[in-house]
Design a protein around this motif. Structure first.
Motif, PDB file in Angstrom:
ATOM      1  N   SER A  43       0.686  -1.539  -0.068  1.00  0.00           N
ATOM      2  CA  SER A  43       0.355  -0.260   0.279  1.00  0.00           C
ATOM      3  C   SER A  43       0.921   0.903   0.179  1.00  0.00           C
ATOM      4  O   SER A  43       0.492   2.383  -0.617  1.00  0.00           O
ATOM      5  N   LYS A  47       0.733   3.957  -2.718  1.00  0.00           N
ATOM      6  CA  LYS A  47       0.637   5.619  -2.038  1.00  0.00           C
ATOM      7  C   LYS A  47       1.664   6.658  -3.647  1.00  0.00           C
ATOM      8  O   LYS A  47       0.615   7.246  -3.932  1.00  0.00           O
ATOM      9  N   TYR A  50       0.449   5.959  -7.041  1.00  0.00           N
ATOM     10  CA  TYR A  50      -0.941   6.612  -7.086  1.00  0.00           C
ATOM     11  C   TYR A  50      -0.563   8.199  -6.992  1.00  0.00           C
ATOM     12  O   TYR A  50      -1.104   9.251  -7.889  1.00  0.00           O
ATOM     13  N   TYR A 119      -3.359   0.514  -2.225  1.00  0.00           N
ATOM     14  CA  TYR A 119      -3.577   1.027  -1.543  1.00  0.00           C
ATOM     15  C   TYR A 119      -4.328   2.207  -1.305  1.00  0.00           C
ATOM     16  O   TYR A 119      -5.504   2.816  -0.621  1.00  0.00           O
ATOM     17  N   GLU A 122      -5.861  -0.099   1.182  1.00  0.00           N
ATOM     18  CA  GLU A 122      -6.429   0.673   2.758  1.00  0.00           C
ATOM     19  C   GLU A 122      -7.132   2.246   3.193  1.00  0.00           C
ATOM     20  O   GLU A 122      -7.209   1.783   3.763  1.00  0.00           O
ATOM     21  N   GLN A 123      -6.725   2.884   1.588  1.00  0.00           N
ATOM     22  CA  GLN A 123      -7.709   4.384   2.649  1.00  0.00           C
ATOM     23  C   GLN A 123      -8.737   3.954   2.465  1.00  0.00           C
ATOM     24  O   GLN A 123      -9.725   4.858   2.877  1.00  0.00           O
TER      25      GLN A 123
END
Length: 149
Positions: A43, A47, A50, A119, A122-123
């Motif tokens: 993740s 990030k 991303y 990610y 996870e968010q």
């Protein structure tokens, strides 16, 4: 001679058994995003990517941009819309349709797309686990995006 063959076979078995750190959904059957299907490290890598490749449209907080018709990647709307799909569907959409204009699509590896999907999961509050999301569609199609309602 027997000891050498047994020792060699054991070493081969250990190296094959320990060669992958990806979540194995094929033996377990269908799993869910609640089963810890990505790692914290994956993740974190997601990030970084991303923020380099997706933030421009989907924003730093993954909330999207309603004025520009960019859907959110977090929250109730995202979870509701994706609850009938799989992580594989999200992976495929991300890797083949984002951004919408083909000329704007970065050339990322499947590993990078898997990291970005980790990610996003996870968010959305899904738990991390011991194994990474695999960077291929087939095992990801076995991981449901269900909210558990």
């Amino acid at each position: 001679m027997t000891r050498v063959i047994v020792a060699g076979s054991f070493a081969l078995l250990c190296s094959v058994a320990g060669s992958s750190s990806y979540a194995d959904t094929t033996e377990q059957g269908v799993s869910s995003v609640f089963d810890g299907v990505f790692t914290v490290e994956q993740s974190a890598r997601g990030k970084i990517q991303y923020l380099k490749t997706c933030e421009r449209c989907h924003k730093k907080d993954l909330a999207g941009d309603a004025a520009e018709e960019v859907p959110p990647l977090v929250g109730d709307k995202f979870l509701s819309e994706w609850s009938k799909w799989t992580v594989g569907d999200l992976f495929e959409r991300s890797s083949t349709k984002m951004p919408p204009k083909a000329k704007d699509r970065p050339h990322l590896t499947d590993e990078t797309y898997a990291d970005i999907v980790a990610y996003i999961l996870e968010q959305n509050g899904f738990p991390a686990g011991e194994s990474e999301l695999p960077p291929s569609i087939d095992p990801l199609l076995e991981i449901e995006m269900s909210r558990g309602d």
